[in-house]
Design a protein around this motif. Structure first.
Motif: not given
Lengths: 343, 538
Positions: B41-42, B44, B47-48, B53, B57, B137, B202, B205-206, B221
């Motif tokens: 989803v991200t 970072n 955040l999830d 995720t 990451t 985010s 932003e 985080d991407s 994606k």
């Protein structure tokens, strides 16, 4: 000839216009807000909505709205994809070449295999080789393409190993997107070990191309065979034999050209059949073409993308059909007599 | 011109196929392809909370202050060299590692190495609602919020460039474990500042920057993620030049790609596919007990399950070994208590109940349960690692209960309804389980059986005992494992007597990869890690 050209162009433009109308209407028939379906902006704020309504001229009646839509479509403003928020036109430009590429190779293979086999069968009418080729082609013709693709994966990728079953090139090679045609992109890229990458891409091509071309080859065989049989039975061939020419001489001098020219349009039309089959095959082989992309769009209810994809594919089919038609009329004089357009 | 080059290439291709195999093998060795189950989803993990995720990451791009040792699941140093905990358990001082390089990419060139500012930035971002990056985010940090950590952490101070002090409002000995989870990663404060100045916060985080073994290159994606080696990784040389996540949602497709060699490692092989992987010579199936527990919980608010004797009798009426064979098909270990053997607090000598239908019937008689008593067993409708087939297990339990004169009905609803009714306490007994997200034993004891967990809906037995709560609270006041273990032993003893739930099994976690891959270790909890992975030619 000019009149003929005019008529064809007319047909092309009218068909494209109808396609555009259909795609515009789709935006209103799909569930949800037509504004979202047209622009791909998920839930626009009031400001945005106002701006978009103006951009699509939604408040000025259907005709003005369509006119506006047509103009936007022509300049490549196809809206955004709901799921990725990428411009749809860019996405299509990226994915469509992959489908065209696959179809082209499959077409090439089909002609390469189909025409010689069709000629052999036609020349040996009602003999064992004819029967053999005919029955094999009948089997090939009846196989559903998705089943065939799975079967090929099962045999060549899983059972025997060696051949890859997904994608266009190993992900380890980072090939920048330029033309969208993978082999061209590789040649144009500055990736190390170019030969090896090309080989890898060709390996990836084998199974999808094979599963596509089996069905088309069968069609080509049957068309060629019928035409060769017809030509060989005609009077001028008999006359040629009567002049004392040998069989090869008769066929190469008189038979071949006359047999192939009439079926050229039909052969070329196979390209559109191929393109539709390619969309199915793409899903199975994770080939990043327009078919895969459209299926994903359908899964995700990405209405702007469905609309755009449909428009692009059908426009391509129409353009290919009509230009092939034109080309053939130019080199095949007999058909010039038919003035009226037909598809 | 292109045509001619092309022709030439094709020709030389066909001529030199022989020597190409060696060449090809070299390039393929420099990259590892992991077929993952979905798109993150991200980039970072703060955040999830989803595993997808975290897998993509946490251990690839980042490091935390602390880490878990995959074998003992103890907390070990990572970006923090060492740490001190004050007597009262309220102040944690971390000594940071020096000369840790951040990744250098085409979008960011670090001018300094990792220091205390990065720690402050990373923690304050989720902790302080008025932090400039807090709302970027989405502003939701699910893992920290579920633990209420923003209220537990009182302040984070920089003592000097490489020394950070964290003060808590109340002692929490699971705090170190929390800092070692996938979610507590360290971001680059310098990069954040640069982005803020550029007006594109932003992107933090991407287009991530971290200290981990791989740096971000490309993400498409639902298609792939491409990572490149971080050349100056502080833990030493990273073997793989590239790491690629080939996103393949269908499990059978992942297996097929593993067989054809298009993937080197695959995510989550399905239970039914394990045998295929196991049988093939060129594939390796590795298994390890996961940090989870499947159990049978008794609703202690309902009579007669409020009587500990009844609960113990039920537990004794069941042959857990048979359940294990039938339901988990060799992919689990039998439970002794709540904790799986991989936890450091696991007690080898823990007392457990054994299968004894005669004693069970006696206990039932004592408790006044007549033969022919009817009850229900709720079986969860979905597959989970800790219980791959709850219905089948319920049927087996049904037949065991029948032997001691109890008639059980099996109940199941659609998953969402099931959980809602469960939370309302409509069940007599239920077959369900728990997967831990950090290595601390508190992550089992507290959510499953504490009084406060009844409200949050994870205490399926609705069991509340002050004595037990006091024990696990007491355990958290100490940081020494021996002292904590002392309290957990008492808690275990209490649980065997009270039997609010019967732990059944700890399921294995599986990992499938091609032969020739090494350095892949299953993390009993948390995301997959590729930093040590190697690929050898056959």
């Amino acid at each position: 000839m000019l009149i003929y050209l005019g008529r064809r162009l007319n047909l092309l433009l009218i068909t494209l216009l109808i396609l555009c109308i259909a795609s515009y209407i789709l935006a209103f028939l799909f569930p949800g807000d037509p504004l979202t379906n047209l622009s791909g902006t998920p839930s626009p704020s009031d400001d945005q909505a106002q701006q978009l309504r103006l951009m699509y001229a939604l408040d000025e009646g259907a005709l003005a709205g369509f006119w506006q839509y047509l103009k936007l479509t022509l300049v490549g403003e196809w809206g955004l994809s709901l799921s990725s928020q990428n411009p749809i036109f860019d996405d299509i430009c990226q994915f469509l070449p992959a489908s065209i590429e696959l179809s082209l190779y499959a077409m090439f293979v089909s002609l390469l295999v189909g025409i010689p086999l069709g000629i052999i069968a036609g020349l040996n009418h009602r003999r064992i080789s004819d029967m053999g080729i005919l029955s094999v082609s009948l089997v090939g013709f009846s196989l559903p393409v998705f089943w065939l693709a799975l079967l090929l994966i099962l045999i060549f990728a899983l059972q025997w190993g060696g051949l890859p079953m997904s994608g266009r090139v190993s992900l380890l090679y980072d090939i920048p997107h330029q033309t969208g045609f993978i082999l061209l992109d590789i040649i144009m890229s500055n990736v190390a070990n170019k030969q090896q990458v090309l080989l890898d891409a060709l390996n990836h091509l084998i199974l999808p191309t094979l599963s596509l071309s089996i069905v088309t080859s069968s069609l080509v065989i049957r068309l060629t065979r019928r035409s060769v049989i017809n030509v060989m039975a005609s009077d001028y061939i008999k006359a040629a034999f009567a002049k004392g020419l040998s069989r090869p001489q008769v066929f190469w001098r008189h038979g071949m050209k006359n047999a192939l020219l009439p079926i050229m349009p039909q052969l070329a039309m196979q390209f559109t059949v191929l393109l539709t089959n390619a969309m199915i095959v793409e899903v199975i082989f994770s080939w990043p073409g327009i078919g895969e992309w459209l299926i994903q769009a359908i899964y995700q209810r990405d209405f702007p993308a469905i609309r755009g994809g449909m428009l692009a594919v059908s426009a391509l089919v129409v353009i290919v059909t009509i230009s092939v038609d034109l080309l053939i009329r130019m080199i095949y004089p007999l058909s010039k007599k038919q003035i009226h357009a037909q598809v | 011109m292109i045509n001619r080059t092309y022709l030439g290439l094709m020709l030389s291709c066909t001529l030199s196929i022989g020597c190409q195999d060696i060449n090809d093998a070299q390039v393929k060795q420099q990259g590892l392809i992991y077929c993952s189950e979905g798109s993150p989803v991200t980039f970072n993990p703060q955040l999830d909370i989803s595993g997808t995720t975290a897998d993509a990451t946490a251990h690839q791009l980042y490091n935390g202050l602390l880490d878990f040792d995959p074998d003992s699941s103890k907390v070990i140093p990572a970006l923090a060299d060492s740490w001190l905990v004050s007597e009262d358990g309220l102040t944690y001082t971390f000594q940071l590692r020096k000369d840790v390089q951040f990744q250098q990419t085409h979008y960011f060139i670090p001018s300094r190495t990792f220091n205390a500012d990065d720690v402050l930035f990373s923690i304050n971002r989720w902790r302080q609602p008025n932090h400039p990056y807090h709302k970027i985010s989405g502003g939701i940090y699910p893992y920290f919020e579920s633990l209420g950590l923003q209220d537990i952490v009182a302040e984070v101070n920089k003592l000097n460039g490489y020394r950070v002090e964290i003060k808590l409002n109340r002692p929490d000995s699971s705090f170190l474990a929390t800092l070692a989870t996938d979610f507590a990663v360290i971001l680059s404060a310098e990069y954040a500042e640069q982005l803020m100045q550029a007006g594109t916060p932003e992107l933090l985080d991407s287009q991530p920057i971290g200290t981990g073994p791989f740096k971000f290159d490309k993400f498409k994606k639902n298609n792939f993620i491409r990572y490149q080696r971080h050349e100056n990784y502080w833990q030493g040389h990273v073997q793989q030049q590239q790491l690629i996540f080939d996103i393949t949602p269908t499990s059978s497709m992942r297996l097929a790609k593993l067989i054809t060699g298009e993937c080197d490692v695959i995510a989550f092989p399905a239970q039914t596919e394990l045998r295929i992987v196991d049988e093939r010579q060129d594939l390796v199936l590795e298994e390890k007990p996961g940090l989870n527990v499947g159990f049978w919980a008794f609703n202690t608010t309902k009579a007669p399950f409020n009587d500990a004797r009844v609960r113990r009798a039920m537990a004794m009426a069941i042959d857990r070994k048979a359940l294990l064979d039938a339901v988990y098909s060799d992919s689990a270990v039998s439970s002794k208590g709540l904790l799986p053997p991989t936890s450091w607090a696991f007690d080898e000598n823990q007392r457990e109940v054994h299968y004894n239908p005669v004693a069970a019937r006696q206990l039932l008689d004592e408790a006044g349960i007549a033969r022919g008593f009817r009850m229900n067993i709720w079986a969860m409708p979905v597959q989970r690692a800790y219980n791959p087939n709850a219905t089948k297990m319920a049927e087996l339990i049904q037949s065991y209960l029948d032997k001691v004169g109890i008639r059980a009905d099996i109940v199941s609803y659609e998953w969402a309804t099931f959980r809602r009714l469960l939370k309302q306490g409509m069940h007599d007994t239920v077959l369900i389980g728990w997967s831990a997200d950090n290595g601390d034993p508190d992550n089992f004891y507290r959510p499953l059986l504490s009084c406060s967990a009844i409200a949050s809906g994870t205490n399926r037995a609705n069991w509340c005992m002050q004595e037990y709560d006091a024990l696990i609270d007491e355990a958290l006041r100490f940081t020494e494992e021996e002292k904590r273990l002392h309290y957990y032993r008492q808690a275990n003893e209490l649980l065997v007597e009270e039997m609010p739930l019967l732990p059944i099994a700890h399921a294995y976690r599986f990992q499938a990869y091609r032969e020739g891959i090494s350095g892949m270790q299953i993390n009993p909890f948390g995301g997959i890690r590729f930093g040590q992975a190697r690929k050898e030619s056959k």
